[in-house]
Design a protein around this motif. Structure first.
Motif, short mmCIF file in Angstrom:
data_model
loop_
_atom_site.label_atom_id
_atom_site.label_comp_id
_atom_site.label_asym_id
_atom_site.label_seq_id
_atom_site.Cartn_x
_atom_site.Cartn_y
_atom_site.Cartn_z
N SER B 202 1.09 -1.20 0.05
CA SER B 202 -0.08 0.06 0.14
C SER B 202 0.90 1.33 -0.01
O SER B 202 1.88 1.25 0.55
CB SER B 202 -0.79 0.11 1.18
N PRO B 203 0.58 2.31 -0.32
CA PRO B 203 1.12 3.51 -0.68
C PRO B 203 1.76 4.16 0.60
O PRO B 203 2.78 4.47 0.83
CB PRO B 203 0.19 4.69 -1.24
N LEU B 204 0.96 3.71 1.75
CA LEU B 204 1.12 4.18 3.13
C LEU B 204 2.49 3.42 3.51
O LEU B 204 3.42 4.09 4.20
CB LEU B 204 0.02 4.01 4.07
N VAL B 205 2.38 2.27 3.49
CA VAL B 205 3.58 1.26 3.85
C VAL B 205 4.69 1.75 2.89
O VAL B 205 6.08 1.98 3.58
CB VAL B 205 3.43 -0.18 3.72
N LYS B 206 4.60 1.96 1.79
CA LYS B 206 5.69 2.51 0.94
C LYS B 206 6.36 3.59 1.44
O LYS B 206 7.76 3.71 1.64
CB LYS B 206 5.22 2.55 -0.57
N THR B 207 5.45 4.52 1.67
CA THR B 207 6.17 5.71 2.24
C THR B 207 6.77 5.47 3.55
O THR B 207 7.67 6.36 3.79
CB THR B 207 4.74 6.66 2.32
N ALA B 208 6.19 4.93 4.48
CA ALA B 208 6.70 4.58 5.68
C ALA B 208 8.23 3.99 5.58
O ALA B 208 9.17 4.39 6.16
CB ALA B 208 5.86 3.68 6.60
N VAL B 209 8.46 3.04 4.66
CA VAL B 209 9.51 2.26 4.36
C VAL B 209 10.61 3.36 3.82
O VAL B 209 11.60 3.72 4.17
CB VAL B 209 9.45 1.22 3.38
N PHE B 210 10.00 4.18 2.99
CA PHE B 210 10.85 5.39 2.57
C PHE B 210 11.56 6.29 3.52
O PHE B 210 12.66 6.47 3.48
CB PHE B 210 10.04 6.14 1.29
N LEU B 211 10.43 6.64 4.18
CA LEU B 211 10.85 7.66 5.16
C LEU B 211 11.86 6.88 6.22
O LEU B 211 12.89 7.73 6.74
CB LEU B 211 9.73 8.17 6.07
#
Lengths: 315, 662
Positions: B202-211
């Motif tokens: 999900s985009p949220l998980v992706k963003t969390a991983v990125f951050l």
């Protein structure tokens, strides 16, 4: 034929550079109601200095002796990157306008080291000030060049001039006008002219460039002065190349080259007059006003770039 | 036998041997350096053959672990970073053969941790699962921590080590969080499983991983505002270790970021790239501004590392933006620029730290105000440092110029994007890079000019001696590399482009060069012009007549070092120009007997304020301390109270279990 012309035009710039400085000095003298020396006086000065004995500080190292050659050769190489009479440059394959900026940074780096090398406080003061002015002038300079690059889609000076010269007066849009003004201000700073620096004085409080090369004499001084004359010629030519390239020779035949040379001489004359007018009508800025001056140049250049590159006004 | 295993064995052998030989410091130093050099050499050969020929190496060792054991393999992308690390490791080990003599009183522990540090760091890029990666990462971090506190008698070194330890462990925690999120969504610890699962996240998980990975790897890389450990830790370590930390270790942060963002997640929305680009611009400008103010030669270099990481991130960030906007070939150009600058920075920063180390070894001071005149006493060191300083100031035809030129080209190509936001960002980033370039030149004129030129400013500088043979050899190799990487920039770019292309999956076409750069031709024209000038001057002026004379001392008898311009004075215009950032404080004290016009002595001190430390970290630290004081009340030292806690907890648990079972 074309190749020979391409290599001959930087040579022309290098050899004519003292004449341009001579013209500036003569015009300034006329504007100040003085008679002034002839336009060929810089050549006589160069010859005189070349024949003189050189005095080197015993504190100085081998870098000090190398500086004039680095300064001269890097400035000369920079001349090979811009078109002069013919739209194209000898080193178009090897470098572009960004390389030009950094080639001009090379002599400054060495001259600033030279200012420190002799151990005198004057030299160090000059180096420190020169680096401060340069580091604020360089961003503005690059932004101006980027404006031209965005307009034409390349960073190489030859193609830029060729594209602009063939695209008619419409190419000189608002973006280009802003960038032109910015480059003129940058040229004043980079070449150590008024109101940023005074090339005609050795008063310790006013000098920047002259303080840095204070310890050089004889043939070293001659080469350094020649290099700074070439730099002035280069900046004036660049102003003509990037913003008013019309009349530049597009092919290497005799008629268009002759015309190109004539038009270039006219353009340079106008720019020289502008320079002389600025130099006679303004007083030197306080050192800490200089960043404001260059900040203005940077803002102009940034606005030029924005209107050219982002809003796509003009060409 | 597997070559990776051989390298590991050599490194371990070096570390153990130096412990065994610690009674004989010279032997311990030689053994540890030679074995480290050998291991690095083997690894360099292996990784460069992988880089050039594309042969992959793998080495797995299923140990008794629940997390999948150890697994390493070299892909071209990881081989690039392994080559960078082991290449600098090889030269640093050669340099240390002479330099580490300074640390012979601790030769055993230095050799032990040095080899472990190199072992961990060189195996980080090759790691193929989470366990292996974090294991190598921590070996690298902990070994370098011990190297930072090698001078543990000095309070400064202990403080630096503590700060480094806290920051790097916080960073590792973030990295672990990123990996754990990936594990949660894929059910595997294996790196090979992550890319396939990425589209399903999900985009949220992706963003969390990125951050998380940006913070974690950004701490290691020294991105502003996570850089605060770097200017303390890098100078505290021995100089060959500093050069490895600045030249190579912070690049593992870049590697990790690229690994997670490009390889695992396959890129993201354009604001990721915009964030990285903005952080890059901020790091480069602030890094160089703080470097300019430093008079401590090694701290200056450490701040300049922050600047260069910023420049690398400009390339990386631009690549991320271009990729998300579907401009594949532009992305390849930008990433190539970033990778190229990463290599170049390793070379010239390694060189400059070697130079600083040799100067410090010879003058026993890190303060540039006490150096001067070293070019006559240490000519080879001076020449090598001059080349390094020119290269880091991006002067043609050296390597720093080549990669900054490419970064400019990448950012310029962003001006042609159709979306207005990214276009303005690229524009501002190019302005930041332009400012950085000018300031870096000023910074290194100061660093080189004040330390090496003019008269010696102290007794120590006067008695300085040239560095030993191995130190000179190490510096000469890197100085030559600066020139070779500059002149051969086209060849390097052609090696890097396929790597960038593989990382940014989905790109088919190679980018067309916007303009070409041939530094060799520039050098040739310059040489020809210099020769022509020399001949012309000779023809007109005849044989050179040169007289040496003392510099004019303003009418006072003899020029003394006290009349020279100082480093503080050199940076004064910048301190006034950027006063809003530095917020300088100054104090002038003078003793006078008759009138203030005849002072007997004057003391002048000037300091700058580190805004990020004071405004960002101090409040956090204060809050943490406040909470700790509050929590401490619970732990008042009374046994009765603790027993009461125990019984209360027990009762609560019993009640809970009764309530749950009902």
């Amino acid at each position: 034929m074309k190749g020979a012309i391409l290599w001959a035009q930087p040579l022309l710039l290098i050899l004519a550079a003292p004449l341009i400085t001579g013209c500036v000095k003569k015009l300034k003298a006329v504007l100040q109601n003085r008679q002034g020396a002839g336009v060929f006086q810089p050549y006589r000065d160069l010859l005189k200095n070349l024949q003189k004995e050189e005095v080197v500080s015993e504190t100085a190292s081998w870098i000090f002796r190398l500086i004039p050659y680095v300064a001269f050769s890097a400035t000369a190489a920079a001349c090979c990157l811009i078109p002069v009479v013919l739209a194209g440059s000898a080193l178009d394959f090897a470098g572009d306008l960004i390389a030009l900026v950094y080639l001009l940074a090379l002599p400054r780096f060495f001259m600033a080291l030279g200012g420190l090398d002799a151990g005198s406080a004057f030299g160090g003061m000059g180096s420190s000030r020169e680096m401060m002015i340069a580091s604020t002038a360089e961003p503005a300079f690059l932004m101006v060049l980027f404006t031209a690059a965005v307009q034409t889609g390349t960073t190489r000076a030859g193609p830029i001039a060729a594209v602009l010269a063939q695209s008619g007066w419409g190419a000189f849009g608002p973006g280009a006008a802003l960038a032109f003004a910015a480059l003129f201000l940058v040229a004043l700073a980079e070449c150590g002219r008024l109101p940023v620096d005074n090339p005609a004085t050795h008063l310790e409080l006013t000098m920047v460039h002259e303080a840095m090369i204070l310890e050089h004499s004889g043939r070293s001084l001659a080469l350094l002065e020649w290099a700074s004359q070439i730099k002035l010629a280069l900046f004036l030519t660049l102003l003509a190349d990037l913003f008013v390239p019309w009349g530049m020779a597009m092919s290497a035949d005799l008629a268009s080259l002759g015309l190109g040379l004539l038009v270039l001489a006219l353009k340079l004359l106008v720019l020289i007059l502008a320079l002389a007018l600025v130099e006679t009508s303004t007083a030197k800025l306080r050192l800490f006003r200089v960043p404001d001056f260059l900040g203005a140049a940077f803002v102009l250049a940034l606005l030029g770039l924005l209107s050219q590159g982002v809003l796509k006004l003009g060409l | 036998m597997n070559l990776l295993a051989l390298c590991a064995a050599l490194f371990l052998g070096g570390s153990l041997l130096s412990l065994v030989l610690c009674e004989r410091p010279a032997w311990a130093r030689q053994a540890s350096c030679i074995l480290a050099a050998l291991a690095s050499f083997v690894l360099l050969l292996e990784s460069s053959s992988c880089l050039l020929a594309g042969t992959a190496y793998a080495w797995a060792w299923t140990g008794p672990t629940a997390l999948g054991g150890f697994s390493w393999s070299l892909t071209p992308f990881s081989a690039l970073f392994t080559a960078l690390i082991s290449g600098l490791g090889l030269v640093a080990s050669i340099y240390a053969l002479g330099y580490a003599e300074e640390y012979d009183s601790q030769a055993g522990s230095l050799g032990f941790f040095y080899n472990l540090f190199l072992l961990g760091m060189s195996l980080v890029p090759a790691a193929r699962n989470v366990f292996t990666f974090l294991f190598c990462w921590e070996v690298m971090t902990l070994a370098s921590f011990f190297l930072v506190i090698l001078d543990h008698e000095k309070a400064e070194a202990r403080k630096a080590g503590y700060l480094y330890f806290v920051m790097s462990q916080a960073g590792t925690a973030c990295i672990f969080a990123a990996f754990f999120l990936l594990y949660k969504s894929t059910g595997s610890w294996d790196f090979a499983a992550f890319p396939a699962a990425a589209p399903g996240l999900s985009p949220l998980v992706k963003t969390a991983v990125f951050l998380f990975s940006l913070i974690g790897f950004g701490t290691k890389a020294g991105i502003v505002p996570l850089h605060i450990w770097l200017p303390h830790a890098h100078p505290a370590a021995p100089s060959h270790v500093s050069s490895l930390m600045s030249g190579a270790m912070i690049k593992t942060g870049i590697y990790g970021l690229l690994l997670v963002v490009c390889s695992f997640l396959g890129g993201g929305p354009w604001w990721w790239g915009a964030l990285v680009l903005a952080l890059g611009a901020l790091s480069s400008v602030l890094g160089v501004l703080y470097a300019l103010m430093e008079n401590d030669s090694k701290r200056l270099l450490a701040f300049s590392s922050v600047e260069n990481i910023g420049i690398i991130l400009l390339g990386v960030g631009a690549a991320m933006i271009f990729q998300s906007l579907g401009q594949g070939s532009l992305a390849v150009l930008a990433l190539t620029a970033g990778l190229f600058h990463a290599i170049n920075h390793a070379v010239f920063k390694g060189l400059l730290f070697f130079g600083a180390g040799s100067v410090i070894k010879s003058t026993h001071t890190r303060n540039m105000e006490e150096m001067g005149g070293l070019i006559k006493r240490m000519p080879v060191t001076a020449l090598c440092c001059l080349i390094g300083a020119m290269s880091i100031s991006a002067l043609p035809p050296l390597n720093g110029f080549a990669s900054e030129w490419l970064t400019y080209q990448a950012l310029l190509s962003g001006f042609g994007l159709s979306a207005a936001g990214p276009r303005v960002l690229c524009l501002l980033a190019s302005a930041a890079l332009a400012l950085t370039g000018g300031l870096a030149a000023a910074c290194f004129v100061k660093a080189f000019g004040i330390s090496f030129l003019a008269l010696p400013r102290s007794r120590h500088a006067e008695d300085a001696r040239e560095a030993s043979f191995f130190e000179q050899l190490g510096m000469a190799i890197l100085a030559a590399a600066c020139l070779i990487l500059g002149l051969g920039s086209a060849a390097v770019v052609s090696i890097l482009q396929p790597i960038a292309q593989a990382l940014l999956a989905g790109v088919v076409s190679m980018p067309a060069a916007p303009a070409s750069l041939v530094p060799g031709a520039l050098l040739a024209v310059m040489t020809a012009a210099a020769l022509a000038a020399w001949v012309a001057v000779r023809l007109i002026g005849g044989k050179p007549r040169v007289r040496t004379a003392p510099t004019w001392g303003c009418g006072l008898p003899g020029l003394s070092a006290r009349m020279e311009y100082t480093a503080t004075a050199f940076s004064k215009p910048f301190r006034m120009l950027f006063a809003f950032l530095y917020q300088p404080t100054r104090e002038v004290r003078q003793d006078c007997t008759l009138s203030p016009y005849f002072p007997r002595n004057i003391r002048y001190s000037s300091e700058i304020t580190f805004l990020i430390r004071d405004r960002l970290y101090q409040p956090v630290i204060r809050a943490l301390l406040g909470i700790s004081y509050f929590v401490r009340r619970l732990q008042a030292g009374s046994v009765n109270l603790y027993l009461a806690y125990l019984s209360a907890t027990l009762t609560a648990l019993l009640l809970l279990s009764v309530w749950r079972s009902r």
